[in-house]
Design a protein around this motif. Structure first.
Motif, PDB file in Angstrom:
ATOM      1  N   GLU A 180       0.511  -2.388   1.722  1.00  8.77           N
ATOM      2  CA  GLU A 180       1.831  -2.859   2.387  1.00  8.77           C
ATOM      3  C   GLU A 180       3.050  -2.287   1.698  1.00  8.77           C
ATOM      4  O   GLU A 180       4.000  -2.814   1.610  1.00  8.77           O
ATOM      5  N   GLU A 475      -4.226  -8.230   4.770  1.00  5.10           N
ATOM      6  CA  GLU A 475      -4.690  -8.030   3.296  1.00  5.10           C
ATOM      7  C   GLU A 475      -5.915  -7.531   3.308  1.00  5.10           C
ATOM      8  O   GLU A 475      -6.892  -8.049   2.485  1.00  5.10           O
ATOM      9  N   GLU A 493      -4.569  -5.684   9.378  1.00  7.21           N
ATOM     10  CA  GLU A 493      -2.971  -5.381   8.804  1.00  7.21           C
ATOM     11  C   GLU A 493      -3.263  -4.380   8.153  1.00  7.21           C
ATOM     12  O   GLU A 493      -3.642  -2.850   8.603  1.00  7.21           O
ATOM     13  N   GLU A 499       6.057  -8.598   9.986  1.00  6.31           N
ATOM     14  CA  GLU A 499       6.599  -9.494   8.999  1.00  6.31           C
ATOM     15  C   GLU A 499       7.606  -9.282   8.079  1.00  6.31           C
ATOM     16  O   GLU A 499       8.481  -9.887   7.675  1.00  6.31           O
TER      17      GLU A 499
END
Ligand code: NOJ
Ligand code: CA
Length: 706
Positions: A180, A475, A493, A499
């Motif tokens: 991320e 994750e 994701e 988010e």
């Protein structure tokens, strides 16, 4: 600090390198793609080490690169080898995706396999198999059963990829724990991954100057390259260690501080495919099906119990802090009443799913340091959430609940409850689950992307399949195309999703984020990005955060980003009464075919997709922080037929920051000869639905531009 003379030397080294391609021995084994453009030559170096070189149109794209391994308690496998066997073959087949970007996929390649053996004791051997396609190639190591290599405790895989120039590239750090990160745009020689820590991440570990894959580059000749891997099973994620001085990339496997090695396997075994996609235009990377092609056929057979769907969620409101996952706060989001409100909204808007997060006990302690083992229970609802009643009500309205299993990175707690958790879902007729792994993995010393976790994700996937459950992992381990084999792995994701716009302290995802994602992360597979935020400024909940795109771009994302589960992420109150909602109602989620009409990495991209089993097309176009006018031809439409185009475009004053909700909706007639000009605002986008015109529309509507 680097002094000037050093810098000049360094530049010369890089340029010097790019100029000369190393010679290939005459007795190399060659294999070319079906068109002949892409060619791999495999050979032994003078030290007897297996090596390869790749050319495209006669020019090296990967210069001589060696192969090898390091082991615990055994000498490395490197030089001193001889070729003992070779074979070639060709495959040309077509297979069908049960759901996907397109129905039919052509799998056409030429294969070379070469077996190498050490000339002296311990005489270990492996086979290297190349599959060469027109859109790229994959190769993997295959270790046969053998007396002197019964179990490989791999300390490192040393697969090299020698670049031939200091290419432009889009990279995120080779983090062992999370994907991320924001992408960086630099030259290869400028990659500095270890300095890229991100305070917004709940877990992160970047031990080397390495990048994660898909790693996309553009050469000075305008060729697009992307490195990744396919079919990752029982092995560690591969990051690519970068030597900025020599432009050498080398596989750097994620390890385990607990076990002290990278990967352990008993022979016979093979590694995942190491892949390189190659295209003359950026869009070709997105259209390439190389990664799924390098996976084995569907093992599950009929998975029609999973239906691609749009979904809403008791989700964004927690990220906005309007409500909470836990009940103790007194602002619990997952109540029976709230779920029914969302179900009504979904049923009214052609949305088939509802995700409910915070439904089960444990959220009071889900981020407690140290004590997360045993915190979550995957079958017990909070007292204000009547699971049976919510499921019953949803069914009555034609909506299916999406289950949520946040593990808080305690996979052993989850594994202990897997069967009961999935049995409950089966009993309730729930066919998909969103899983989550926020935080540092327990036990300590394991990382999200190591072999131990790869096996955990796989165990969840296979158990889910037994209960007819499809998995959308957050994750996650990165996608390596295993949806071909396990079509219940529907989405993930594995990127900086929507988010972050709600809570990150760094201003959220910049406007260039998604035009990079489309050519990097999206090459791996479906993305649960959660688009569709209409309340761009997040008023009144998050005065210091916002989404950094226009509203029109939020619509375009339903087409640009591929996923068979696509969220309408905003709160119902921000959709109600907004005419732009019509696009979300209409847009498909499962595709007959997909075409990339234009694009440049990090700048813009336009994709058109035909809904599966229908004569309906949807087009999405997005840009970075720059306004653009993009010509698009609608020549993909059926010839001789009129379609009603509904264009949701940025308005005249639209701007991702200054005026994100300024949009226009126009309807007109088009056909396959129509050429349009899409005007995208800074951070903007355009979305179009193309549906065969009714008699009435034929009378009433004008043609495009008339
Ligand atoms: C992180 C996930 O990405 C997010 O979607 C989810 O709401 C939280 N974890 C809680 O599980
Ligand atoms: Ca996340």
């Amino acid at each position: 600090m680097i002094g000037k003379p050093n810098f000049i030397l360094f530049t010369l080294a890089v340029l010097g390198f790019a100029a000369c391609q190393s010679p290939v021995p005459e007795q190399s084994l060659d294999v070319s793609s079906p068109s002949g453009k892409l060619k791999v030559q495999s050979f032994l170096t003078t030290e007897g080490q297996p090596a390869y070189l790749i050319t495209y149109d006669g020019k090296a794209v990967i210069d001589t690169s060696t192969l090898g391994f390091e082991f615990q308690d055994a000498t490395p496998l490197a030089g001193g080898m001889e070729l003992v066997e070779q074979a070639t073959s060709s495959t040309n087949e077509t297979w069908e995706m049960p759901w996907g970007e397109q129905r039919e996929v052509v799998n056409h390649y030429n294969e070379l396999s070469a077996t190498f053996r050490e000339t002296a004791a311990p005489e270990r051997s492996y086979r290297i198999v190349f599959r060469v396609y027109d859109d790229g190639l994959g190769f993997r190591y295959e270790f046969p059963e053998q007396p002197n290599l019964k179990e490989a405790v791999i300390m490192d895989e040393n697969t090299q990829f020698q670049l031939t120039g200091d290419h432009q590239c889009w990279w995120q750090p080779g983090d062992w724990d999370i994907y991320e990160h924001l992408y960086n745009t630099t030259k290869v020689s400028e990659i500095d991954a270890t300095s890229k820590g991100d305070p917004n991440l709940a877990q992160s570990y970047i031990p080397e100057n390495a990048v994660n894959t898909p790693f996309t580059l553009k050469t000075a000749d305008g060729l697009y390259l992307s490195f990744h891997e396919a079919a990752l099973y029982d092995y560690s994620d591969m990051t690519l260690k970068v030597d900025p001085a020599t432009l050498l990339l080398q596989s750097e496997l994620v390890g385990s501080a607990r076990l002290g090695y990278k990967t352990k396997r008993k022979a016979p075994f093979h590694t995942p495919w190491r892949t390189l996609q190659i295209s003359e235009n950026a869009g070709g990377l997105i259209e390439s099906r190389l990664i799924v092609n390098l996976n084995e056929p569907n093992q599950l057979g009929d998975v029609s119990w999973f239906k691609p769907t749009k979904y809403v969620g008791i989700w964004w409101e927690m990220h906005l802090d309007k409500s909470t996952w836990d009940m103790a706060s007194g602002r619990h989001g997952a109540t029976t009443e709230n779920a029914k409100r969302f179900i009504d909204f979904a049923a009214d808007n052609n949305i088939g799913g509802l995700l409910v997060e915070g439904w089960n006990t444990g959220w009071e302690h889900w981020r407690d340091p140290g004590s997360r083992e045993g915190v979550f229970d995957f079958v017990t609802p909070y007292p204000d959430y009547d699971l049976q009643e919510v499921v019953r009500y949803a069914k009555e309205k034609g909506v299916e609940i999406i289950m949520h299993h946040e593990t808080s990175a305690a996979p052993r707690t989850y594994e202990a409850q897997l069967d009961t958790a999935f049995a409950l879902m089966k009993k309730l007729g729930i066919h998909s689950v969103k899983t989550g792994y926020v935080g540092k993995i327990i036990p300590e010393g394991e990382y999200h992307h190591g072999q131990w976790m790869v096996n955990h994700y796989q165990k969840v996937l296979e158990t889910a399949a037994r209960f007819e459950v499809a998995v959308d992992a957050h994750e996650p381990i990165k996608d390596t195309g295993i949806r071909r084999t396990w079509p219940n792995f529907i989405s993930r994701e594995g990127l900086r999703g929507q988010e972050f716009n709600a809570w990150s302290a760094d201003g959220g995802n910049p406007p260039e984020h998604l035009p990079i994602i489309a050519f990097t992360r999206m090459l791996a597979g479906p993305i649960d990005f959660t688009p569709g935020i209409f309340n761009i400024k997040l008023d009144p909940y998050k005065p210091n955060n916002q989404v950094n795109t226009t509203l029109a771009q939020q619509l375009a994302l339903y087409v640009v980003i591929y996923s068979p589960v696509q969220m309408a992420a905003d709160l119902p109150e921000f959709y109600e009464g907004n005419p732009a909602m019509q696009f979300i109602r209409d847009v498909g989620v499962d595709w007959e075919t997909s075409k990339v009409l234009n694009g440049e990495v990090g700048d813009f991209v336009t994709i058109a997709r035909q809904e599966r089993g229908a004569d309906k097309w949807f087009l999405g176009s997005i840009t970075d922080e720059n306004a653009r006018t993009l010509p698009v031809k609608l020549d993909f439409l059926s010839a001789g037929k009129k379609y009603t185009a509904t264009l949701y475009a940025d308005g005249p004053t639209a701007h991702w920051n200054d005026n994100p909700i300024n949009f226009t909706i126009q309807k007109f007639l088009v056909d396959s000869s129509t050429e349009m000009e899409l005007r995208l605002a800074p951070g903007g986008g355009a979305a179009i639905s193309l549906i065969p015109a009714t008699e009435e529309e034929m009378q009433e509507l004008k043609g495009y531009g008339e």
